[in-house]
Scaffold this motif. Structure first.
Motif, short mmCIF file in Angstrom:
data_model
loop_
_atom_site.label_atom_id
_atom_site.label_comp_id
_atom_site.label_asym_id
_atom_site.label_seq_id
_atom_site.Cartn_x
_atom_site.Cartn_y
_atom_site.Cartn_z
N ARG A 73 50.15 -30.33 56.11
CA ARG A 73 49.65 -29.44 57.17
C ARG A 73 49.40 -28.04 56.63
O ARG A 73 48.49 -27.34 57.10
N GLN A 74 50.18 -27.62 55.65
CA GLN A 74 50.05 -26.26 55.11
C GLN A 74 48.80 -26.08 54.25
O GLN A 74 48.46 -24.95 53.89
N THR A 75 48.12 -27.17 53.93
CA THR A 75 46.93 -27.08 53.07
C THR A 75 45.65 -26.84 53.85
O THR A 75 44.63 -26.48 53.27
N GLY A 76 45.67 -27.07 55.17
CA GLY A 76 44.46 -26.93 55.98
C GLY A 76 43.57 -28.16 55.97
O GLY A 76 42.45 -28.12 56.48
N VAL A 77 44.05 -29.28 55.43
CA VAL A 77 43.22 -30.47 55.29
C VAL A 77 42.81 -31.03 56.65
O VAL A 77 41.70 -31.56 56.80
N PHE A 78 43.67 -30.91 57.64
CA PHE A 78 43.35 -31.48 58.95
C PHE A 78 42.26 -30.66 59.65
O PHE A 78 41.39 -31.22 60.33
N GLU A 79 42.32 -29.34 59.49
CA GLU A 79 41.24 -28.50 60.03
C GLU A 79 39.92 -28.81 59.33
O GLU A 79 38.87 -28.85 59.96
N TYR A 80 40.00 -29.03 58.03
CA TYR A 80 38.81 -29.38 57.25
C TYR A 80 38.15 -30.64 57.82
O TYR A 80 36.93 -30.68 58.04
N VAL A 81 38.95 -31.66 58.07
CA VAL A 81 38.42 -32.93 58.57
C VAL A 81 37.78 -32.75 59.95
O VAL A 81 36.72 -33.32 60.24
N ALA A 82 38.41 -31.95 60.80
CA ALA A 82 37.88 -31.76 62.16
C ALA A 82 36.53 -31.04 62.13
O ALA A 82 35.59 -31.43 62.84
N LYS A 217 34.97 -26.04 53.96
CA LYS A 217 35.74 -25.83 52.74
C LYS A 217 36.65 -24.61 52.84
O LYS A 217 37.67 -24.53 52.16
N GLU A 218 36.27 -23.67 53.71
CA GLU A 218 37.08 -22.47 53.87
C GLU A 218 38.40 -22.77 54.59
O GLU A 218 39.32 -21.95 54.58
#
Length: 426
Positions: A73-82, A217-218
């Motif tokens: 969760r701390q990597t931002g990967v879930f926001e990236y996917v959304a 990517k941001e």
């Protein structure tokens, strides 16, 4: 006397959990304490017995997966996917819902549905706000998809973890027996969404253009940690699949993965444990002690004999009854305590049939409880979590708003599960 006390404690606890008037963790701990205080069970049976005590495999599997997801969760990967999904949908409301629903279902199968909705729901608010869409239909569709998708694997839904532990079932067995049906159910669910939420699909070309300008990517804040986390998660899932060869329990694999991730990265122990749902783990422990009290007093054995008598020992009748009853009862109470209660009963019924023939009863319990959890707002833990998130963000979802849609989804998916079980196993 002990039997009456055990039943009374359990029924009162069940009513309190269903009513949501008292925090369910407090209810479970209180019920467990009374079981011990009245000598219905003892410390040895409650904490060290595989048959009547806390199922530590379930508790530690959830703990390990929660830590892994906490780091990711701390990597931002879930926001990236959304954001990626919103852009691929080109801002089209229905297409966006399908993308989010499929991502949620897939993630729920690999992680667990409670963790998945915790991660996806906040992002859904962001995307719907940018597109000027009503977020409520999207949240409801996502949580229902998480319950359907989570049905496919051992780790996808907490009831499955209990079933696997009680029934000695592997990750691969869940995947082979339930995933094919879940794929079909997700296709049907996506089509249902087009009809159920048709009034919410209002396209705004200007807002869609703004979303298309976002750079997903941001969202990634730590690429090194992302690759480390994905590598560990991949290894953990691979170990689940290779359980027959490696002979490591899923709980051991999850804890090893969590430990490796914390040890090999810059994430501190405090950060990794901060996102763990401790009340959920404690709730499980208390619940297992209460169910163990019913086992100790012979209540579970009596119920299993009665169930066998009703169906006359017929496997087909027992499977259909279990599927339907589980779908109904999981709509009334959270499917976690329901499965924790029913799993010892089903275990007794399974033992009455040779080899793996009786395993269809486990699949009936899993399908009925997981899919039945979609029927009402309190049917599954993921439902409660999403309704809480919605309320905190100023868009409350009422019990009856959720139930109006959930009942239709549950009726359709459970009805489709019946011929699948019958034709494949009976």
């Amino acid at each position: 006397m002990a039997t009456a006390a055990a039943v009374t404690i359990f029924v009162v606890a069940y009513v309190l959990i269903a009513s949501e008037k008292v925090p369910r963790t407090a209810v479970a701990l209180g019920g467990a304490a009374l079981m011990l205080l009245l000598h219905i069970t003892d410390a040895g049976a409650a904490f060290f017995s595989e048959r009547t005590g806390v199922d530590w495999n379930v508790v530690f599997l959830l703990l390990g997966m929660m830590v892994i997801v906490s780091v990711l969760r701390q990597t931002g990967v879930f926001e990236y996917v959304a954001i990626w999904a919103a852009k691929r949908a080109r801002g089209k409301p229905y297409r966006l819902m399908v993308m989010l629903v499929l991502i949620t279902a897939g993630a729920s199968a690999l992680l667990d549905n409670v963790t998945t909705v915790l991660l996806v729901a906040p992002v859904t608010f962001l995307v719907c706000e940018r597109l000027g869409l009503d977020v409520v239909p999207y949240l409801m569709a996502e949580v229902m998809a998480s319950n359907i998708g989570g049905t496919a694997t051992l780790v996808g839904d907490p009831p499955n973890i209990i079933i696997a532990s009680r029934g000695g079932l592997t990750f691969n067995e869940f995947l082979v027996n339930l995933a094919p049906l879940v794929v079909g159910l997700m296709v049907v669910f996506c089509l249902l969404c087009r009809w159920l939420f048709r009034s919410a699909f209002v396209y705004d070309p200007d807002r869609a253009a703004e979303v298309m300008a976002l750079r997903e990517k941001e969202a990634i804040t730590d690429r090194r940690l992302l690759w480390q986390g994905l590598a560990v998660l991949t290894a953990v899932i691979a170990a689940f699949v290779l359980h027959p060869v490696l002979d490591y329990e899923p709980s051991v694999v999850a804890l090893l993965g969590a430990g490796l991730l914390v040890a090999a990265t810059k994430v501190t122990t405090e950060q990794a444990l901060a996102e763990v749902e401790w009340p959920t783990l404690v709730f499980f422990a208390g619940l297992f002690v209460m169910v163990g009290g019913l086992v100790e007093t012979g209540v579970i054995a009596d119920v299993s004999r009665a169930a066998a008598d009703v169906t006359g020992g017929d496997l087909g009748a027992a499977s259909m009854l279990l599927l339907g009853a589980s779908g109904l009862l999981s709509a009334i109470v959270d499917n976690i305590p329901y499965v924790a209660t029913m799993s010892p009963i089903v275990s007794d019924l399974v033992q009455q049939h040779p080899g793996t023939e009786g395993h269809v009863l486990w699949w009936a319990l899993a399908l009925g409880s997981d899919l039945g959890g979609n029927a009402t707002a309190i049917g599954a833990s993921a439902n409660v979590v999403v309704l809480g998130i919605a309320a905190r963000n100023g868009t409350p979802i009422s019990f009856w708003t959720f139930t109006r849609y959930g009942l239709i989804v549950t009726a359709v998916t459970v009805a489709l599960s019946a011929p699948y079980l019958w034709l494949r196993y009976l």
